[in-house]
Design an enzyme around this catalytic site. Structure first.
Site, PDB file in Angstrom:
ATOM      1  N   HIS A 261      41.075  40.075  45.343  1.00 56.62           N
ATOM      2  CA  HIS A 261      40.640  38.659  45.276  1.00 56.62           C
ATOM      3  C   HIS A 261      39.451  38.846  44.192  1.00 56.62           C
ATOM      4  CE1 HIS A 261      39.031  34.482  45.964  1.00 56.62           C
ATOM      5  NE2 HIS A 261      40.110  34.272  46.202  1.00 56.62           N
ATOM      6  N   ASP A 312      47.296  34.020  50.112  1.00 57.53           N
ATOM      7  CA  ASP A 312      48.822  34.050  49.982  1.00 57.53           C
ATOM      8  C   ASP A 312      49.806  34.957  50.674  1.00 57.53           C
ATOM      9  OD1 ASP A 312      48.733  31.944  48.050  1.00 57.53           O
ATOM     10  OD2 ASP A 312      48.079  33.061  46.496  1.00 57.53           O
TER      11      ASP A 312
HETATM   12  N1  ACO Z   1      47.443  45.136  43.768  1.00 56.81           N
HETATM   13  C1  ACO Z   1      47.176  46.344  42.976  1.00 56.81           C
HETATM   14  N2  ACO Z   1      45.855  46.540  42.728  1.00 56.81           N
HETATM   15  C2  ACO Z   1      44.850  45.483  42.572  1.00 56.81           C
HETATM   16  C3  ACO Z   1      45.381  44.364  42.980  1.00 56.81           C
HETATM   17  C4  ACO Z   1      46.713  43.983  43.663  1.00 56.81           C
HETATM   18  N3  ACO Z   1      47.024  43.077  44.131  1.00 56.81           N
HETATM   19  N4  ACO Z   1      44.147  43.350  43.150  1.00 56.81           N
HETATM   20  C5  ACO Z   1      43.239  44.095  42.414  1.00 56.81           C
HETATM   21  N5  ACO Z   1      43.686  45.228  42.087  1.00 56.81           N
HETATM   22  C6  ACO Z   1      43.201  46.538  41.551  1.00 56.81           C
HETATM   23  C7  ACO Z   1      43.234  46.402  40.090  1.00 56.81           C
HETATM   24  O1  ACO Z   1      44.363  47.316  39.600  1.00 56.81           O
HETATM   25  C8  ACO Z   1      41.614  46.757  39.517  1.00 56.81           C
HETATM   26  O2  ACO Z   1      41.814  48.288  39.777  1.00 56.81           O
HETATM   27  P1  ACO Z   1      41.409  49.288  38.752  1.00 56.81           P
HETATM   28  O3  ACO Z   1      39.661  48.976  38.449  1.00 56.81           O
HETATM   29  O4  ACO Z   1      41.364  50.525  39.382  1.00 56.81           O
HETATM   30  O5  ACO Z   1      41.866  49.041  37.173  1.00 56.81           O
HETATM   31  C9  ACO Z   1      41.002  46.431  40.575  1.00 56.81           C
HETATM   32  O6  ACO Z   1      41.674  46.044  41.716  1.00 56.81           O
HETATM   33  C10 ACO Z   1      40.200  45.025  40.163  1.00 56.81           C
HETATM   34  O7  ACO Z   1      41.073  44.236  39.910  1.00 56.81           O
HETATM   35  P2  ACO Z   1      40.985  43.064  38.855  1.00 56.81           P
HETATM   36  O8  ACO Z   1      42.316  42.368  38.121  1.00 56.81           O
HETATM   37  O9  ACO Z   1      40.027  43.374  37.746  1.00 56.81           O
HETATM   38  O10 ACO Z   1      40.407  41.951  39.738  1.00 56.81           O
HETATM   39  P3  ACO Z   1      40.323  40.428  39.323  1.00 56.81           P
HETATM   40  O11 ACO Z   1      39.198  39.927  40.185  1.00 56.81           O
HETATM   41  O12 ACO Z   1      40.377  40.123  37.952  1.00 56.81           O
HETATM   42  O13 ACO Z   1      41.870  39.678  40.083  1.00 56.81           O
HETATM   43  C11 ACO Z   1      43.320  38.980  41.236  1.00 56.81           C
HETATM   44  C12 ACO Z   1      41.733  39.105  41.237  1.00 56.81           C
HETATM   45  C13 ACO Z   1      43.979  38.233  40.027  1.00 56.81           C
HETATM   46  C14 ACO Z   1      43.559  37.949  42.510  1.00 56.81           C
HETATM   47  C15 ACO Z   1      43.959  40.424  41.671  1.00 56.81           C
HETATM   48  O14 ACO Z   1      43.214  41.081  42.822  1.00 56.81           O
HETATM   49  C16 ACO Z   1      45.491  40.362  41.356  1.00 56.81           C
HETATM   50  O15 ACO Z   1      46.174  40.185  40.770  1.00 56.81           O
HETATM   51  N6  ACO Z   1      46.154  39.806  42.903  1.00 56.81           N
HETATM   52  C17 ACO Z   1      47.423  39.736  43.080  1.00 56.81           C
HETATM   53  C18 ACO Z   1      47.684  38.264  42.683  1.00 56.81           C
HETATM   54  C19 ACO Z   1      47.367  37.420  43.770  1.00 56.81           C
HETATM   55  O16 ACO Z   1      47.625  37.705  45.222  1.00 56.81           O
HETATM   56  N7  ACO Z   1      46.819  36.252  43.664  1.00 56.81           N
HETATM   57  C20 ACO Z   1      46.528  35.201  44.561  1.00 56.81           C
HETATM   58  C21 ACO Z   1      44.893  35.137  44.655  1.00 56.81           C
HETATM   59  S1  ACO Z   1      44.126  34.009  45.835  1.00 56.81           S
HETATM   60  C22 ACO Z   1      44.796  32.653  45.254  1.00 56.81           C
HETATM   61  O17 ACO Z   1      44.523  32.446  44.004  1.00 56.81           O
HETATM   62  C23 ACO Z   1      45.054  31.636  46.053  1.00 56.81           C
END
Ligand code: ACO
Length: 375
Positions: A261, A312
């Protein structure tokens, strides 16, 4: 030196707001000062909608009037239903919702009126009618006639009734009601921000909600709940869940949907409720395998990646236990989040200024135009 902040507007505070507070380190979520844990335990979706729009808990009379307005505005024009029947059956429910909400504005008597009172009336109709749209499409795409809404049922129970033709059990209706409460608002998330940007041009409630739906659709936002269940269906055997996760997490770019998140650094406070509900509804139906598999996935992801479940992750398991189709999970999210979008549109319009940020240009300068026949 670049003046651009962190990518994705991370940590950028764009406005003040009195609607929703998130403490990402403590895992706290408040609507209008009320802890979402308390609302999930004691409130109803209808009462929560009132709270979000009006800023206080309703009196008995206020709640009765508000419930009545939400219950008696559920019907949608037969012309909208006729238009839905013209859509190709393969159209996804989220696309149908986006199109349907846009059509609803053509039949809304307040469409062009942006006064506060008219916007509340439009928000009421949208909150009442979106479940009807979602359920109608489910029936139409299965070649069945839509079921008329029953004004004596709560919004949650009526939706389940319109989807299946059967009145839900008390547990199912309450589970669904709590899920709606938990999804109703979440500060300046992507879809709410999109809705506010649209509202800030002095555009109308329906347009702002369509913007919100478009932003919610993506798998990084509301679309993740559907992706979680597709992953569960792909894994099939609960015994394979741990190896599936470990193998895929070894690939650096792999995203496990339902985790991580932008704001929370701990487990999303909504996840625990949905986890419990997924198990409870599963138990009633005699199948907790999906909830168990998701629990295993949660344990392994948190252990390996130190990232936590978001809202989610478990919602899909609860909905699947109620036999709701996977591609309806995100429209169901929208049916609840419309309450938050509307609250934010009302707040935006109450003290509006156009939202118009800048970009730092990194393209070419002084390019000289070459006529087409000399290129
Ligand atoms: N699976 C694997 N790795 C992840 C995940 C995930 N779901 N989420 C974050 N990470 C890791 C990233 O690879 C990154 O690692 P790194 O620094 O080694 O490259 C680190 O955690 C930070 O991730 P970002 O993408 O920079 O975080 P951001 O804040 O931009 O993204 C997001 C947040 C989009 C929710 C992300 O966690 C994600 O893609 N989650 C999966 C999709 C999801 O479940 N979305 C629903 C969110 S809740 C909602 O909107 C209702």
């Amino acid at each position: 030196m670049s003046t651009v902040g962190k990518a994705g507007l991370e940590d950028v505070v764009v406005s003040t707001s009195e609607i929703c507070f998130i403490d990402g380190r403590e895992g706290k979520l408040l609507y209008r000062g009320f802890d979402v844990d308390d609302l999930a335990e004691h409130s109803t979706f209808e009462e929560t909608v009132f709270l979000l729009w009006q800023g206080h808990l309703p009196s008995k009379k206020e709640l009765a009037d508000h419930q009545k307005a939400l219950a008696t505005n559920r019907k949608i024009s037969p012309k909208v239903l006729a238009a839905l029947r013209l859509l190709p059956k393969k159209t996804t429910p989220m696309e149908v919702l986006r199109t349907g909400v846009s059509m609803l504005s053509s039949y809304d008597p307040d469409a062009a009126d942006n006064s506060h009172e008219a916007s509340v009336r439009k928000a009421t109709r949208l909150t009442a009618q979106m479940p009807t749209l979602v359920a109608a499409w489910e029936r139409i795409r299965r070649g069945k006639p839509p079921i008329a809404p029953n004004p004596r049922l709560s919004l949650a129970a009526n939706f389940l009734y319109m989807m299946t033709g059967k009145k839900p059990s008390e547990l199912e209706a309450r589970t669904f009601d709590i899920a709606l409460i938990l999804h109703a608002d979440h500060e300046f998330n992507a879809s709410t921000f999109a809705a506010r940007v649209t509202a800030a041009t002095l555009s109308d409630m329906h347009s702002a909600v369509v913007s919100g739906i478009g932003a919610l659709k993506g798998p990084l936002h509301g679309g993740a709940n559907e992706q979680v269940m597709l992953m569960v269906e792909k894994i099939k055997n609960p015994l394979d869940a741990e190896s599936f996760v470990r193998k895929n997490l070894a690939d650096k770019g792999f995203r496990i949907m339902g985790f991580g998140h932008r704001v929370y650094r701990v487990e999303d406070p909504r996840a625990k409720h949905l986890r419990r509900l997924a198990f409870e509804v599963g138990k009633q139906r005699g199948d907790t395998s999906k909830a168990e598999m998701i629990n295993t996935i949660a344990r392994v992801v948190t252990e390996v990646k130190k990232i936590y479940p978001n809202v989610d992750l478990f919602s899909g398991a609860a909905y699947a236990s109620m036999s709701l189709p996977t591609d309806q999970f995100t429209p169901i999210f929208a049916m609840s989040r419309v309450a938050g979008w509307a609250a934010h549109v009302l707040e935006q319009h109450s003290n509006n200024r156009l939202i118009r940020p800048r970009s730092e240009y990194t393209g070419a300068m002084r390019a000289s135009y070459v006529p087409l026949d000399r290129r």
